[in-house]
Design a protein around this motif. Structure first.
Motif, short mmCIF file in Angstrom:
data_model
loop_
_atom_site.label_atom_id
_atom_site.label_comp_id
_atom_site.label_asym_id
_atom_site.label_seq_id
_atom_site.Cartn_x
_atom_site.Cartn_y
_atom_site.Cartn_z
N ASP A 27 45.46 28.84 42.49
CA ASP A 27 44.75 30.11 42.27
C ASP A 27 45.64 31.32 42.53
O ASP A 27 45.33 32.42 42.09
CB ASP A 27 43.51 30.20 43.17
CG ASP A 27 42.48 29.15 42.81
OD1 ASP A 27 42.42 28.78 41.62
OD2 ASP A 27 41.74 28.70 43.71
N GLY A 82 30.43 47.16 40.84
CA GLY A 82 30.70 45.74 40.71
C GLY A 82 29.80 45.09 39.68
O GLY A 82 28.68 45.55 39.43
N PHE A 83 30.29 44.03 39.06
CA PHE A 83 29.54 43.31 38.05
C PHE A 83 29.48 41.83 38.41
O PHE A 83 30.38 41.30 39.07
CB PHE A 83 30.19 43.47 36.67
CG PHE A 83 30.21 44.89 36.17
CD1 PHE A 83 29.12 45.42 35.49
CD2 PHE A 83 31.32 45.70 36.37
CE1 PHE A 83 29.14 46.72 35.02
CE2 PHE A 83 31.35 47.01 35.91
CZ PHE A 83 30.25 47.52 35.23
N PRO A 84 28.41 41.16 38.00
CA PRO A 84 28.32 39.72 38.28
C PRO A 84 29.38 38.94 37.50
O PRO A 84 29.76 39.33 36.40
CB PRO A 84 26.91 39.36 37.79
CG PRO A 84 26.55 40.43 36.80
CD PRO A 84 27.22 41.66 37.30
N ARG A 85 29.87 37.86 38.09
CA ARG A 85 30.90 37.04 37.47
C ARG A 85 30.26 35.93 36.64
O ARG A 85 29.20 35.42 36.96
CB ARG A 85 31.81 36.42 38.53
CG ARG A 85 32.66 37.43 39.27
CD ARG A 85 33.65 36.74 40.18
NE ARG A 85 34.52 37.68 40.86
CZ ARG A 85 35.51 37.34 41.67
NH1 ARG A 85 35.76 36.06 41.90
NH2 ARG A 85 36.26 38.26 42.25
N GLU A 86 30.97 35.56 35.59
CA GLU A 86 30.53 34.44 34.74
C GLU A 86 31.77 33.75 34.20
O GLU A 86 32.77 34.39 33.86
CB GLU A 86 29.66 34.93 33.60
CG GLU A 86 29.06 33.81 32.77
CD GLU A 86 28.02 34.32 31.79
OE1 GLU A 86 27.64 33.52 30.89
OE2 GLU A 86 27.61 35.47 31.90
N GLU A 87 31.70 32.44 34.13
CA GLU A 87 32.84 31.64 33.68
C GLU A 87 33.07 31.83 32.18
O GLU A 87 32.13 32.05 31.40
CB GLU A 87 32.61 30.16 33.99
CG GLU A 87 32.59 29.83 35.47
CD GLU A 87 33.92 30.08 36.13
OE1 GLU A 87 34.96 29.94 35.44
OE2 GLU A 87 33.95 30.40 37.34
#
Length: 459
Positions: A339, A451-456
């Motif tokens: 990572d 901030g924004f929500p994360r998505e794959e």
């Protein structure tokens, strides 16, 4: 008057850099086109192209510098090369301090970012270091070429000027020469090859690396005392020189009537090493470069080297060696499933990797746009017997212009004014930098703190 002053004060460093660069090009064009500096063969257009190439330290030319420019014109050209190589951004920031009339911490930090980490201590000490290092290196190179290199020039004054001009051009990675065939006549002269090549490398790695080595000159036995930037620049530069030389030796060894086919082994080594050095940044050549003398594989290899270019803070162009090294390190970390991006036991911040990706992608897209524009209609100057250029020829010339390299396979002088205009814009954008230019266009915008929500996302 108040509105005009307010407009000047609102200029950001990137915007001021672009404006100053255009003003210097305009002044230089009028100077070079004057009867004092050039012959009747040099009009405003030829002067504009030459000055743009000099300010952007590219080296592409549509005139014969030695024949079409007078001695004052050659001196003016050398001054423009110095301005573009050593001082375009530094002088811009220095002038901005006078124009804006203020230099608080916020403004100094802004200048530091635009000048690639010049820092909050001001531009004065940095500019002094740049000029001091350049003066010492160019002076030593000039004396060496005068006494051991250009010994075939009988007139001492001409020999001294030829030595000084080529050292200025080499250290600033400009590629301008006083002879139409560049340095082909000195292909077998190891002193000329060595001095010019060393000056190109020293100018390309940048003052920051040179200064770091000088400060730690008594402790070089422990390389860890050098900064990660210095170690990475030196390592990447040496690897690219070796791989470029071996690659050119390999591709041209199997090419029919290639540029090194008829040479001895010693000359082959000199030519490939020198061409590997100069291809990334400078634009000198010790063998004729045409579609007949170099293979398509060799051209493709040279395109890759030109695209990578020199190092940050140096006098060359391209995406920079550290950008290439960061992308290689990121690719290696991705393949290993890590990572974090780690180089020499140091973690590279994610914003640096994003910047490297942005620079590479933006530069690649801009070069493709240049090639696309060159492909619009007939871009030749209508010279009888000149056929349409292949895409590889156009791509090579576009990368040479954007990377401020200056190598040419016979395309530049045969282009019409539309094609040469595309190259001039490419040279200017390549010297300013794609990110700095976008900053000048869009201006500085505050960072979004939402901030924004994360998505794959599947890659």
């Amino acid at each position: 008057m108040n509105r005009r002053q307010s407009w000047r004060h609102r200029l950001t460093v990137p915007q001021f850099t672009v404006v100053t660069g255009l003003l210097v090009i305009t002044f230089g064009t009028l100077l070079l086109a004057s009867p004092l500096c050039s012959s009747d063969e040099v009009g405003l257009w030829e002067a504009l192209f030459t000055v743009t190439s000099a300010i952007t330290v590219t080296g592409l030319s549509i005139i014969d510098v030695g024949a079409d420019l007078t001695f004052p014109g050659q001196v003016a050209l050398a001054g423009l090369i110095l301005t573009g190589g050593l001082g375009l951004m530094a002088i811009t920031t220095f002038l901005q301090g006078f124009v804006q009339g203020r230099s608080g911490l916020r403004q100094r930090l802004d200048k530091g970012r635009a000048l690639d980490e010049f820092g909050v201590g001001g531009i004065g000490p940095t500019l002094n270091q740049i000029l001091l290092i350049a003066g010492i290196v160019i002076g030593i190179g000039t004396l060496t070429l005068y006494n051991f290199g250009f010994t075939d020039i009988p007139d001492r004054g001409q020999r001294l000027w030829a030595s000084l001009f080529h050292c200025i051009s080499a250290y600033n990675n400009a590629g301008f020469g006083l002879w139409r065939d560049s340095l082909v006549g000195y292909r077998s002269q190891p002193v000329v090859n060595g001095v010019i090549g060393l000056l190109i490398v020293m100018g390309g790695i940048g003052w920051r690396v040179t200064n770091d080595i000088w400060v730690n000159r008594f402790r070089l036995a422990r390389l860890r005392r050098l900064s990660l930037h210095t170690r990475l620049v030196i390592r990447t530069t040496l690897i690219l020189i070796v791989l470029g030389a071996v690659g050119l030796l390999f591709t041209e060894h199997f090419a029919t009537e290639g540029m090194v086919e008829q040479l001895s082994l010693w000359d082959k080594l000199q030519v490939t090493i020198f061409q590997s050095i100069t291809t990334r940044t400078a634009g000198f050549n010790t063998v004729p470069l045409t579609m007949e003398t170099i293979s398509d594989s060799g051209l493709l290899l040279m395109i890759i080297l030109m695209f990578i270019g020199a190092s940050p803070g140096g006098t060359g162009g391209g995406i920079k060696t550290t950008t290439f090294a960061a992308l290689v390190a990121a690719t290696r970390s991705t393949l290993r499933g890590h990572d974090e991006v780690v180089v020499r036991n140091r973690e590279i911040p994610a914003k640096v990797i994003l910047k490297a990706v942005g620079v590479t992608l933006g530069s690649g897209l801009f070069i493709l746009l240049m090639a696309l524009l060159l492909g619009l209609g007939n871009t030749t100057a209508g010279t009888p017997g000149i056929e349409a250029f292949s895409f590889l020829e156009k791509l090579f010339t576009c990368v040479s212009a954007f990377g401020t390299v200056g190598l040419d396979v016979g395309v530049t002088t045969q282009l019409n004014r539309w094609g040469q205009l595309v190259l001039m814009v490419g040279m200017f954008v390549g010297r300013i930098g794609i990110l700095l230019l976008l900053s000048a266009v869009y201006g500085s915008r505050p960072q979004n703190r939402v901030g924004f929500p994360r998505e794959e996302l599947y890659i």
